[in-house]
Design an enzyme around this catalytic site. Structure first.
Site, PDB file in Angstrom:
ATOM      1  NE  ARG A 114      -3.971   0.170   2.315  1.00 12.90           N
ATOM      2  CZ  ARG A 114      -4.878   0.370   1.991  1.00 12.90           C
ATOM      3  NH1 ARG A 114      -5.440   0.920   3.260  1.00 12.90           N
ATOM      4  NH2 ARG A 114      -6.209  -0.133   1.878  1.00 12.90           N
ATOM      5  CD  GLN A 144     -13.060  -2.161  -1.358  1.00 15.18           C
ATOM      6  OE1 GLN A 144     -12.341  -2.177  -0.576  1.00 15.18           O
ATOM      7  NE2 GLN A 144     -14.584  -2.456  -1.236  1.00 15.18           N
ATOM      8  CB  CYS A 276     -14.117   0.608  -0.345  1.00 17.31           C
ATOM      9  SG  CYS A 276     -13.425   2.561  -0.612  1.00 17.31           S
ATOM     10  NE  ARG A 304     -10.446  -5.568  -0.607  1.00 15.68           N
ATOM     11  CZ  ARG A 304      -9.255  -4.398   0.363  1.00 15.68           C
ATOM     12  NH1 ARG A 304      -9.997  -3.155   0.826  1.00 15.68           N
ATOM     13  NH2 ARG A 304      -7.962  -4.734  -0.221  1.00 15.68           N
TER      14      ARG A 304
HETATM   15  N1   CP Z   1     -11.445  -0.358   1.853  1.00 14.29           N
HETATM   16  C1   CP Z   1      -9.967  -0.549   1.926  1.00 14.29           C
HETATM   17  O1   CP Z   1      -8.764  -1.018   1.676  1.00 14.29           O
HETATM   18  O2   CP Z   1     -10.231  -0.043   3.843  1.00 14.29           O
HETATM   19  P1   CP Z   1      -8.443   0.092   4.418  1.00 14.29           P
HETATM   20  O3   CP Z   1      -8.043   0.953   4.482  1.00 14.29           O
HETATM   21  O4   CP Z   1      -8.615  -0.263   6.007  1.00 14.29           O
HETATM   22  O5   CP Z   1      -7.502  -1.308   4.473  1.00 14.29           O
HETATM   23  N1  NVA Z   2     -10.264   6.464  -1.933  1.00 11.13           N
HETATM   24  C1  NVA Z   2      -9.595   5.703  -0.565  1.00 11.13           C
HETATM   25  C2  NVA Z   2     -10.247   4.815  -0.281  1.00 11.13           C
HETATM   26  C3  NVA Z   2      -9.561   4.325   1.352  1.00 11.13           C
HETATM   27  C4  NVA Z   2      -9.747   2.828   1.798  1.00 11.13           C
HETATM   28  C5  NVA Z   2      -8.355   6.344  -0.155  1.00 11.13           C
HETATM   29  O1  NVA Z   2      -7.154   5.834  -1.142  1.00 11.13           O
HETATM   30  O2  NVA Z   2      -7.802   7.102   1.240  1.00 11.13           O
END
Ligand code: CP
Ligand code: NVA
Length: 316
Positions: A114, A144, A276, A304
């Site tokens: 991430r 997602q 999400c 997920r």
């Molecule tokens: N929807 C999602 O990716 O949640 P998190 O940011 O908690 O991983």
């Molecule tokens: N669009 C949001 C999604 C979080 C899961 C972000 O990037 O913060």
């Protein structure tokens, strides 16, 4: 980034960086595999036996981290969590991304990352032979979007022609929804403020693929037009991680895009609501909709895990 091709029967890449890597057939297969994994988890209990996967996170997470950790361990694998959420441990500061990837390539069998910038994932993938999976970047959130369409398929059956409205920010989630909607034959109407449209190259790819799958990808600015007659209404936070400085401006710009009872009343009577998470009650969605009977958010969240297990099963 991997280029996409409609005709490829199988993945051309051993990475999942965008959600646009796979052909329509392969995308559908992945959803079928997710269903099998959900129904018969024991069958897949040793898929990752003896395998180690590095989880590199530059941003916070609840769902993605827990579902990957639980999913990997339930398939017999082991997880090494590399916490880069603190500025003092920023990824690429101590050594280059390429060197991090080259080293991990010698020790572990996969990377789930991430990151703030999509190019970091691309650099990792270019420097490691092991699979690299995007756990969210500034541009994409493929795990997602796959879970979202798996959730809809579970509830409604075949997705071809399903009318989904996406309302709000044309962000990472929206971009990956476009790639997947195009591959799965979904009619996706996206309403964003003019300056917050999804990435043009993603929309172009979606429209190209849609010609062959009978999907429809439509962009507009009026949320009411997008939601009219929709079977599902999706929204996400107005301010994604990494854009916090714009929060105040965004809250004002996106106000007309709030998903509330009035907007939902334009959809079909039993239309579902999707998000999400994490959600911001009173901003992009009202509590009555988020916590209401038509909300699928916890099913999306649960799924997920199955979709990610299917991704791991496919890439390993
Ligand atoms: N929807 C999602 O990716 O949640 P998190 O940011 O908690 O991983
Ligand atoms: N669009 C949001 C999604 C979080 C899961 C972000 O990037 O913060």
């Amino acid at each position: 980034m991997t280029t996409t091709t409609l005709v490829a029967p199988i993945s051309l890449s051993n990475d999942l960086l965008t959600g646009g890597e796979w052909s329509p057939t392969h995308t559908r297969e992945l959803l079928h595999l997710s269903a099998d994994i959900k129904a018969r988890p024991v069958r897949y209990a040793s898929t990752l036996h003896g395998k180690f996967i590095a989880l590199i996170f530059e941003k916070p997470s609840l769902r993605t981290r827990v579902t990957f950790e639980v999913g990997i361990q339930s398939m017999g694998g082991s997880v090494i969590f590399l916490d880069h959420t603190q500025a003092s441990a920023s990824l690429g500061a101590r050594e280059s991304i390429a060197d991090v990837a080259r080293n991990l390539d010698r020790w572990v069998q996969g990377i789930v990352a991430r990151v703030y910038h999509q190019r970091v994932l691309e650099e990792m993938a270019a420097n490691a032979d092991i699979p690299v999976i995007n756990a969210l970047s500034d541009k994409f959130h493929p795990c997602q979007a796959l879970a979202d369409f798996f959730t809809l398929e579970e509830k409604f059956g075949a997705l071809r022609g399903f009318k989904l409205a996406y309302v709000g920010d044309g962000n990472n989630v929206c971009n990956s929804l476009i790639y997947l909607a195009a591959r799965l034959g979904v009619h996706l109407r996206i309403a964003t403020p003019p300056d917050y449209a999804p990435a043009a190259e993603v929309v172009a790819d979606g429209k190209r693929v849609a010609r062959e799958t009978k999907a429809k990808i439509e962009l507009m600015t009026d949320p009411r037009e997008a939601v009219a007659g929709a079977q599902g209404v999706y929204t996400d936070s107005w301010t994604s991680m990494g854009f916090e400085e714009e929060g105040e401006v965004r809250n004002a710009v996106f106000q007309p895009y709030q998903v509330n009872a009035q907007l939902m009343s334009l959809a079909v009577p039993d239309a579902v609501f999707m998000h999400c998470l994490p959600a911001h009650r009173g901003l992009e969605v009202t509590p009555e909709i988020l916590d209401g009977p038509r909300s699928l958010v916890l099913d999306q969240s649960e799924n997920r895990m199955y979709v990610q297990k299917a991704i791991l099963h496919t890439l390993f």
